[in-house]
Design a protein around this motif. Structure first.
Motif, PDB file in Angstrom:
ATOM      1  N   ILE A 185       0.802  -1.192  -0.143  1.00 51.60           N
ATOM      2  CA  ILE A 185      -0.006   0.019   0.064  1.00 51.60           C
ATOM      3  C   ILE A 185       0.855   1.350   0.044  1.00 51.60           C
ATOM      4  O   ILE A 185       0.712   2.326  -0.471  1.00 51.60           O
ATOM      5  CB  ILE A 185      -0.830  -0.107   1.194  1.00 51.60           C
ATOM      6  CG1 ILE A 185      -2.218   1.138   0.905  1.00 51.60           C
ATOM      7  CG2 ILE A 185      -0.411   0.311   2.600  1.00 51.60           C
ATOM      8  CD1 ILE A 185      -2.865   0.805  -0.168  1.00 51.60           C
ATOM      9  N   CYS A 186       2.130   1.311   0.800  1.00 51.45           N
ATOM     10  CA  CYS A 186       3.029   2.264   0.547  1.00 51.45           C
ATOM     11  C   CYS A 186       3.559   2.558  -0.694  1.00 51.45           C
ATOM     12  O   CYS A 186       3.572   3.743  -1.269  1.00 51.45           O
ATOM     13  CB  CYS A 186       4.163   2.068   1.510  1.00 51.45           C
ATOM     14  SG  CYS A 186       3.965   2.181   3.215  1.00 51.45           S
ATOM     15  N   LEU A 187       3.789   1.388  -1.538  1.00 51.38           N
ATOM     16  CA  LEU A 187       4.109   1.473  -2.745  1.00 51.38           C
ATOM     17  C   LEU A 187       3.239   2.018  -3.688  1.00 51.38           C
ATOM     18  O   LEU A 187       3.445   2.998  -4.526  1.00 51.38           O
ATOM     19  CB  LEU A 187       4.615   0.134  -3.508  1.00 51.38           C
ATOM     20  CG  LEU A 187       5.134  -0.035  -4.828  1.00 51.38           C
ATOM     21  CD1 LEU A 187       6.255   0.890  -5.067  1.00 51.38           C
ATOM     22  CD2 LEU A 187       5.298  -1.384  -5.250  1.00 51.38           C
ATOM     23  N   GLY A 231       7.977   4.063 -10.824  1.00 51.36           N
ATOM     24  CA  GLY A 231       7.704   2.631 -11.215  1.00 51.36           C
ATOM     25  C   GLY A 231       9.037   1.686 -11.312  1.00 51.36           C
ATOM     26  O   GLY A 231       8.575   0.508 -11.408  1.00 51.36           O
ATOM     27  N   GLU A 232      10.009   2.378 -11.136  1.00 49.00           N
ATOM     28  CA  GLU A 232      11.422   1.664 -11.341  1.00 49.00           C
ATOM     29  C   GLU A 232      11.456   0.767  -9.965  1.00 49.00           C
ATOM     30  O   GLU A 232      12.155  -0.389  -9.907  1.00 49.00           O
ATOM     31  CB  GLU A 232      12.411   2.359 -11.232  1.00 49.00           C
ATOM     32  CG  GLU A 232      12.785   3.264 -12.773  1.00 49.00           C
ATOM     33  CD  GLU A 232      13.053   1.994 -13.694  1.00 49.00           C
ATOM     34  OE1 GLU A 232      13.295   1.098 -13.356  1.00 49.00           O
ATOM     35  OE2 GLU A 232      12.709   2.210 -14.870  1.00 49.00           O
ATOM     36  N   VAL A 233      10.792   1.486  -8.680  1.00 45.84           N
ATOM     37  CA  VAL A 233      10.708   0.782  -7.416  1.00 45.84           C
ATOM     38  C   VAL A 233       9.845  -0.359  -7.752  1.00 45.84           C
ATOM     39  O   VAL A 233       9.934  -1.592  -7.059  1.00 45.84           O
ATOM     40  CB  VAL A 233      10.521   1.705  -6.178  1.00 45.84           C
ATOM     41  CG1 VAL A 233      10.044   0.946  -5.054  1.00 45.84           C
ATOM     42  CG2 VAL A 233      11.358   2.998  -6.376  1.00 45.84           C
ATOM     43  N   PHE A 246       8.690  -6.182  -8.522  1.00 40.43           N
ATOM     44  CA  PHE A 246       8.221  -7.215  -9.463  1.00 40.43           C
ATOM     45  C   PHE A 246       9.198  -8.199 -10.127  1.00 40.43           C
ATOM     46  O   PHE A 246       9.341  -9.547  -9.915  1.00 40.43           O
ATOM     47  CB  PHE A 246       7.799  -6.669 -11.019  1.00 40.43           C
ATOM     48  CG  PHE A 246       7.104  -7.661 -11.697  1.00 40.43           C
ATOM     49  CD1 PHE A 246       5.502  -7.942 -11.369  1.00 40.43           C
ATOM     50  CD2 PHE A 246       7.893  -7.980 -12.830  1.00 40.43           C
ATOM     51  CE1 PHE A 246       5.131  -9.029 -12.511  1.00 40.43           C
ATOM     52  CE2 PHE A 246       7.273  -9.037 -13.642  1.00 40.43           C
ATOM     53  CZ  PHE A 246       5.893  -9.485 -13.608  1.00 40.43           C
ATOM     54  N   ASP A 247      10.509  -7.673 -10.378  1.00 36.67           N
ATOM     55  CA  ASP A 247      11.669  -8.407 -10.866  1.00 36.67           C
ATOM     56  C   ASP A 247      12.101  -9.483  -9.702  1.00 36.67           C
ATOM     57  O   ASP A 247      12.556 -10.585 -10.025  1.00 36.67           O
ATOM     58  CB  ASP A 247      12.726  -7.810 -11.518  1.00 36.67           C
ATOM     59  CG  ASP A 247      12.339  -7.084 -12.675  1.00 36.67           C
ATOM     60  OD1 ASP A 247      11.426  -7.303 -13.537  1.00 36.67           O
ATOM     61  OD2 ASP A 247      12.872  -6.143 -12.965  1.00 36.67           O
ATOM     62  N   LEU A 248      12.367  -9.174  -8.730  1.00 35.34           N
ATOM     63  CA  LEU A 248      12.587  -9.968  -7.582  1.00 35.34           C
ATOM     64  C   LEU A 248      11.843 -10.665  -6.882  1.00 35.34           C
ATOM     65  O   LEU A 248      12.066 -11.508  -5.587  1.00 35.34           O
ATOM     66  CB  LEU A 248      13.795  -8.960  -6.680  1.00 35.34           C
ATOM     67  CG  LEU A 248      14.630  -8.103  -7.037  1.00 35.34           C
ATOM     68  CD1 LEU A 248      15.161  -7.073  -6.122  1.00 35.34           C
ATOM     69  CD2 LEU A 248      15.840  -8.893  -7.542  1.00 35.34           C
ATOM     70  N   SER A 302      -0.536  -3.867  -9.117  1.00 29.37           N
ATOM     71  CA  SER A 302      -1.330  -2.890  -8.712  1.00 29.37           C
ATOM     72  C   SER A 302      -0.863  -1.540  -8.374  1.00 29.37           C
ATOM     73  O   SER A 302      -1.843  -0.574  -8.815  1.00 29.37           O
ATOM     74  CB  SER A 302      -2.025  -3.527  -7.554  1.00 29.37           C
ATOM     75  OG  SER A 302      -2.666  -4.878  -7.765  1.00 29.37           O
ATOM     76  N   ALA A 303       0.149  -1.208  -7.954  1.00 26.85           N
ATOM     77  CA  ALA A 303       0.717  -0.286  -7.977  1.00 26.85           C
ATOM     78  C   ALA A 303       0.760   0.814  -9.264  1.00 26.85           C
ATOM     79  O   ALA A 303       0.629   2.031  -9.237  1.00 26.85           O
ATOM     80  CB  ALA A 303       1.901  -0.005  -7.057  1.00 26.85           C
ATOM     81  N   LEU A 304       1.117  -0.067 -10.190  1.00 31.05           N
ATOM     82  CA  LEU A 304       1.250   0.681 -11.614  1.00 31.05           C
ATOM     83  C   LEU A 304       0.114   0.888 -12.137  1.00 31.05           C
ATOM     84  O   LEU A 304       0.109   1.485 -13.101  1.00 31.05           O
ATOM     85  CB  LEU A 304       2.435  -0.448 -12.296  1.00 31.05           C
ATOM     86  CG  LEU A 304       3.828  -0.271 -11.974  1.00 31.05           C
ATOM     87  CD1 LEU A 304       4.409  -1.382 -12.424  1.00 31.05           C
ATOM     88  CD2 LEU A 304       4.444   0.991 -12.407  1.00 31.05           C
TER      89      LEU A 304
END
Length: 853
Positions: free
Chosen positions: A667-669, A680-682, A687-689, A701-703
């Motif tokens: 939710i913070c993201l 978006g990079e965060v 997502f990648d990790l 969802s954040a994106l």
């Protein structure tokens, strides 16, 4: 078309005949499936009326009475057999095509497996019968099918015989020793992976446990099995209720209209509430599986051993069992967070139902199509009524009432009044006025006024209650409302905590010994399903957020702070003023992000700021366009003021493997992405990790607040990775459905052609069309009406395929009275278009006509 007719509770009559035993023989052979139903029929009391059975979309082959061909008439879905016999054996042979049954009621095919769904009135799609819940019979079932294609042949009860027949076929015989209504009958035939375990009951009985899943999914069945064992142990410990058969089976199927079904000993589940592993299921999915497995298991007593006399009494089993599954989840997890989830359902969905055309009491007075009354009112408000009883009586007296209820009614079909009578007799508490909750529709409003006498050091609360008119009901009577209050002193101490017994239209409660005016935390823990009207100041709400002893009250205060700010800015926009947010509100939310003592799951709930749909339910009429601007502004201001703290929290929780930590981190993201798309990079890094679905989906969802290149790229990667996993693709479709972008509807229409989408699969329909209508508020309510047209087109298509699903996703279209005249006109036009549809189902007819009225 002829207009479907309503049935009324007041017209209930005892059945003229009873069926004590029924033997069912199924020969499963695709389009040529045959069923022989042999029933022992007994006339009830003295009368000379014919036996009238009901059937729907089945071919009748023969009817015999005591072995001889019987005279009968067929008319309008009824089979009328005129006989003077008081007791006789009735044998009916029918034929049907399960493969063509897209309604998913009765006997149908689910991705290659035979499956049944008989609640509420699906058994009549198998054979002509007294298909009503107050006819309880002992069932014996013989199933025959091709052995290679359908190695597992399952039904209710205990397996008594199995073997091979001719031509590569085999059979299985099942016997259920407990009388049950037809809606609890179940049959499944298919080829599955099987997970087995055992459970030893409190009386030292050994029960075999089986979970059947599609081939290749065995590794995803373990959580469901663990949830079942927890449910069985909890019901013994908390309610002293023990399982009663030798075997308990759960079967997961892809095509299912509901979440699951509590058929005696053979629960049929939507795969959504069975399959889970870390890679493909979120933390919410894990919780949902545990809750639903518990719910269906708890039905074994509250629904199966004691069932409903008629369908108007549906909340007798569903409201009570929802209360039980909520208590199960609360005892096993966070009571506060589970309570918050239940409150959200009530305030966001049930209150909307109460203020719309389908408003009904938890025990309705009339129905046209019973499937339309599997509602949040019957289930969730019904559970709140049970919870209020528990609050008024206390745990000990409530448990005595439960024990008396089973002692009196085991093996019977009874009413809500019977349940209340058991509670009243066991506790010696008069519940006469309380029973009005069962018959009065609508959401009561409680207005509260406070006063403080500094000289006498006394504090008064004056409570007034009223319930608005609902269709067919006016002049509502006062209800018995348990009203939980905590008074908090200026230095943050709890000086009084009490559940007030509020029974009059207006009552004043006085509290003495108050050296200063306290802050009142009202209706704590949502002690009654009412709307609270109290003019809280910002100071009071901030004080409650900091010092209330109830975690739920802290969350409620945060919702009120956010909502106040949004509505104040709606008013500013309407009067052409610049938008503004009080710094004290920003400080309160920053305090939550910085708090070390708060539970992370509670922090996540507080920072999950009220949705547009939730805000809409707070008002009688809504300026939707200005609401969109005001909510976006307030969210952005809160997020921006906490930006550094939110980013620090994401980094702090990145490596914490805990469900509450993931909830808070995600939710913070999402709030950070509201500030700046560069975050978006965060999200991409997460997502990648990610090694779990919660974090993968949290990043997407954040994106989902924008259409950045990063979002589109990650959505494509997600699709490629999970294209062969239907439940995960449901999540992908839902993300598309809830994207607030100008081309959303065009994109959703194109997804109808996606290889993973099918109108025949209820999960796909709900994830794409249902999620759009219910969750993408501003795109659904576009001024040009395209959102309404999109939903209407889908509903008309579903009308013939699956009327139940069509009627369930229509809800946002019939709740139009809060909006401006232009939108109301557009919505009514689409409802008229549905009403003009040829062969409109009863499911849709009832909802559309009530809305247009």
């Amino acid at each position: 078309m002829s207009q479907p007719q309503a049935k009324f509770l007041k017209d209930y009559q005892q059945p003229k005949f009873k069926i004590s035993h029924i033997d069912l023989a199924f020969s499963l052979a695709g389009k040529e499936t045959k069923i022989i139903a042999t029933s022992q029929v007994v006339r009830q009391e003295q009368h000379d009326e014919a036996l009238v059975l009901v059937g729907d979309e089945i071919e009748l082959l023969s009817v015999t009475v005591d072995g001889k061909a019987a005279a009968f008439q067929q008319k309008s879905g009824e089979l009328v057999i005129d006989t003077s016999l008081n007791e006789f054996e009735l044998q009916i042979t029918t034929k049907l095509d399960p493969e063509a049954n897209t309604s998913l009621e009765g006997l149908y095919m689910s991705d290659g497996a035979y499956c049944t769904q008989c609640e509420a009135e699906g058994f009549r799609r198998i054979t002509y019968f007294l298909d009503r819940p107050d006819v309880l019979a002992i069932y014996s079932v013989r199933i025959e099918a091709d052995k290679q294609a359908f190695p597992y042949l399952l039904s209710n009860g205990n397996l008594v015989e199995a073997g091979d027949t001719q031509d590569g076929r085999h059979f299985a015989k099942w016997h259920d020793p407990f009388p049950k209504p037809a809606y609890l009958f179940a049959l499944v035939a298919g080829d599955f992976d099987l997970l087995e375990d055992r459970f030893t009951t409190c009386s030292n009985r050994d029960v075999k446990l089986q979970v059947f899943v599609d081939k290749g999914n065995l590794n995803k069945a373990h959580h469901a099995m663990a949830s079942l064992k927890k449910s069985m142990a909890w019901d013994e410990t908390r309610f002293n209720l023990e399982y009663d058969l030798d075997i308990y089976m759960i079967v997961a199927v892809d095509f299912f209209n509901m979440g699951a079904m509590e058929n005696k000993g053979l629960n049929v589940f939507n795969t959504k509430f069975v399959l889970a592993d870390k890679a493909c299921a979120t933390d919410d999915d894990y919780h949902g599986i545990e809750s639903v497995v518990g719910h269906e298991y708890f039905h074994n007593w509250t629904g199966n051993r004691v069932t409903c006399r008629d369908w108007f009494q549906l909340s007798l089993k569903e409201g009570l069992t929802v209360f039980r599954d909520q208590e199960f989840s609360s005892d096993l997890g966070s009571r506060a967070v589970n309570r918050i989830h239940a409150i959200k359902v009530m305030k966001n969905q049930q209150f909307a139902e109460d203020s719309g055309p389908m408003a009904h009491a938890i025990r309705p007075e009339s129905v046209i199509e019973m499937n339309n009354f599997y509602t949040v009112t019957v289930y969730n408000k019904g559970a709140e009524v049970i919870r209020m009883m528990h609050t008024l009586l206390g745990e000990s007296a409530f448990q005595r009432g439960m024990a008396l209820y089973f002692e009196r009614h085991d093996g019977q079909a009874v009413t809500c009044d019977d349940f209340v009578a058991a509670m009243q007799d066991a506790s010696q508490v008069d519940l006469t006025q309380f029973k009005r909750w069962y018959s009065q529709a609508g959401t009561p409003q409680v207005e509260v006024e406070e006063s403080y006498d500094a000289v006498n050091k006394s504090y008064n609360l004056t409570l007034s209650q009223s319930t608005p008119d609902t269709p067919g009901q006016t002049d509502k009577l006062p209800l018995h409302i348990p009203f939980d209050v905590e008074l908090i002193s200026v230095d943050g101490e709890s000086v009084m905590s009490e559940v007030l017994s509020f029974t009059e239209k207006q009552q004043t409660f006085s509290f003495t010994g108050m050296p200063s005016k306290p802050a009142p935390s009202l209706l704590q823990n949502f002690s009654a399903p009412v709307k609270l009207a109290f003019d809280y100041s910002i100071e009071q709400l901030v004080h409650i957020m900091r010092f209330a002893t109830s975690e739920v009250a802290k969350w409620e205060a945060s919702v009120s702070l956010f909502s106040q700010s949004v509505w104040q800015n709606v008013e500013r926009l309407q009067s052409k003023q610049a938008m503004f947010i009080d710094p004290r509100i920003l400080d309160a939310f920053k305090g939550v992000v910085l708090a070390q003592e708060l539970d992370k799951a509670l922090m996540a709930e507080i920072l999950t700021l009220a949705s547009a749909g939730s805000l809409i339910e707070q008002k009688e009429t809504v300026d939707l366009d200005n609401l969109a601007l005001a909510r976006e502004f307030v969210v952005l201001q809160i997020a921006s003021d906490c930006e550094d703290e939110l980013l620090a929290k994401v980094r702090e929780l990145n490596s914490v493997d805990d469900a509450s930590a993931r909830a808070l981190k995600n939710i913070c993201l999402s709030l950070l992405l509201k500030i700046e798309q560069s975050y978006g990079e965060v999200a991409k890094s997460q997502f990648d990790l990610a090694d779990n679905m919660t974090d993968s989906l949290g990043a997407l969802s954040a994106l989902n607040c924008g259409t950045s290149a990063i979002r589109n790229d990650l959505m494509g990667q997600f699709e490629l990775q999970w294209i062969d996993t239907p439940l995960v693709m449901d999540k992908w479709f839902a993300l598309h459905a809830t994207l607030n972008s100008h081309d959303c509807i065009e994109k959703l229409t194109s997804l109808f052609e996606h290889a993973a989408f099918s109108f025949n699969n209820p999960n796909r329909v709900r994830s794409l069309i249902g999620a759009f209508a219910a969750g993408n508020t501003f795109e659904f309510h576009r001024r040009d009406g395209q959102g309404y047209q999109f939903l209407t087109d889908a509903i008309i298509k579903l009308n013939k395929l699956n009327p139940q699903v069509a009627a369930r996703i229509i809800t946002p279209l019939i709740q139009f009275k809060k909006f401006d005249s232009q939108r109301q006109l557009l919505m009514r036009n689409e409802l008229q278009r549905i009403l003009a549809t040829e062969e409109l189902s009863k499911d849709l007819y009832e909802k559309v006509t009530k809305a247009l009225a």
